[in-house]
Scaffold this active site. Structure first.
Site, mmCIF file in Angstrom:
data_model
loop_
_atom_site.group_PDB
_atom_site.id
_atom_site.type_symbol
_atom_site.label_atom_id
_atom_site.label_comp_id
_atom_site.label_asym_id
_atom_site.label_seq_id
_atom_site.Cartn_x
_atom_site.Cartn_y
_atom_site.Cartn_z
ATOM 1 N N SER A 36 13.753 9.320 -52.593
ATOM 2 C CA SER A 36 14.598 10.007 -51.386
ATOM 3 C C SER A 36 13.893 10.397 -49.859
ATOM 4 O O SER A 36 13.016 10.502 -49.798
ATOM 5 C CB SER A 36 14.135 11.937 -51.949
ATOM 6 O OG SER A 36 13.685 11.686 -53.492
ATOM 7 N N GLU A 190 5.196 20.043 -59.863
ATOM 8 C CA GLU A 190 3.893 21.026 -59.702
ATOM 9 C C GLU A 190 3.194 22.421 -60.224
ATOM 10 O O GLU A 190 3.843 22.894 -59.204
ATOM 11 C CB GLU A 190 2.456 19.679 -59.746
ATOM 12 C CG GLU A 190 2.354 18.346 -59.796
ATOM 13 C CD GLU A 190 3.718 17.587 -58.976
ATOM 14 O OE1 GLU A 190 4.101 18.397 -58.170
ATOM 15 O OE2 GLU A 190 4.200 17.010 -59.287
HETATM 16 I I1 8IG Z 1 10.701 15.115 -52.731
HETATM 17 O O1 8IG Z 1 5.771 17.980 -54.812
HETATM 18 C C1 8IG Z 1 9.238 15.127 -53.760
HETATM 19 N N1 8IG Z 1 9.002 14.282 -54.502
HETATM 20 N N2 8IG Z 1 6.047 15.712 -58.696
HETATM 21 N N3 8IG Z 1 5.693 16.961 -56.772
HETATM 22 C C2 8IG Z 1 6.434 15.900 -57.239
HETATM 23 N N4 8IG Z 1 7.320 15.330 -56.335
HETATM 24 C C3 8IG Z 1 7.972 15.308 -55.668
HETATM 25 C C4 8IG Z 1 7.270 15.945 -54.873
HETATM 26 C C5 8IG Z 1 6.710 17.190 -55.349
HETATM 27 N N5 8IG Z 1 8.013 16.392 -53.848
#
Ligand code: 8IG
Length: 269
Positions: A36, A190
């Protein structure tokens, strides 16, 4: 029957054969997995030797998340290395199992890659790392309860994230911090309590990828460099709720920095 290699490794070999044929290359030296926010870097890692849709290659499938690309590009980098660039990955939360998640890693390893650079977007636990900050992963907590390894494969994970490659990354970007990345299964972010738990356990970053891939990469004998882009403050750290749009926007804003960082690393590998 029992002396045969397990199926996932055979599928990776098949993908490696397809890669060599399709791109007319003797093999790979390096691989990059762009998570990402990182896909803007894909065009600048080297001169293109070709592009394939992931779904066209044995064992791969198209990514499900909007904003995640779905190609395997092959480039020749500034140092003359042949590198695969995967703009997209399979996540555990897709439910295809850990073998599908690490297929790309095993495929590039089977094609000869000795170094893999894993990137991701993640939630940050440290106020000094606001959204837009790239951070080197120095160690991980695999909180998914899953592993790509089956049977007595007692892989050592001391220095799983190569100290040599972290030093190399810092020659490109001396300001890079280092943190411990905790992988959750997702796809939900989370709860604030889970983020506090991760904090107590020693995590600096939370995400949904990378640790399971690192295990497979180490099993295959590859050196791993992993870099997270903090795209959001983790739940409860930030005063406002998380949104996928915010995550995508942070990636867009950080694109020039990430491009420079990865191009610099490619030029130093
Ligand atoms: I982009 O805040 C992204 N991926 N687990 N937590 C988790 N995965 C993520 C987050 C996040 N932001």
């Amino acid at each position: 029957m029992s002396t045969e290699r397990p199926d996932p490794y055979a599928l990776a070999e098949e993908a490696a054969v397809a890669l060599r044929q399709r791109f007319d290359i003797p093999g790979l030296d390096h691989a990059y997995v762009l998570g990402s926010g990182w896909s803007a870097a894909a065009d600048e890692l080297g001169t293109s030797l070709g592009v394939a849709e992931l779904a066209e290659l044995p064992g791969f499938s198209a990514p499900v998340v909007a904003g995640h690309g779905g190609q395997l590009r092959v480039v020749r980098t500034a140092t003359g290395a042949i590198a695969a660039v995967l703009t997209g990955r399979t996540h555990l939360y897709e439910g295809r199992g850990p073998a599908a998640v690490v297929h790309g890693i095993r495929a590039v390893a089977a094609a000869g890659a000795s170094v893999v650079v894993l990137t991701n977007g993640c939630g940050g636990l440290r106020p000094e790392w606001p959204p837009g900050t790239p951070v080197l992963i120095r160690d991980h907590l695999n909180l998914t309860g899953q592993t790509p390894l089956v049977g007595p494969r007692f892989i050592d994970l001391t220095d799983a994230y190569s100290p040599r490659l972290r030093d190399l990354a810092r020659t490109v970007a001396p300001e890079l911090g280092e943190g411990v990345y905790a992988q959750f299964g997702g796809p939900q972010y989370e709860t604030p309590a889970e983020v506090r738990m991760a904090q107590v356990l020693g995590a600096d970053l939370v995400g949904m990828s990378t640790t399971v891939e690192t295990v497979a990469a180490r099993e295959a004998g590859m050196e791993v460099l992993a870099i997270s882009l903090v795209t959001n403050a983790a739940a409860g750290i930030s005063p406002h709720p998380l949104s996928h749009d915010e995550v995508v926007q942070a990636g867009r804003d950080a694109a020039p920095v990430l491009r420079g960082l990865l191009t610099g690393i490619a030029g130093a590998l």
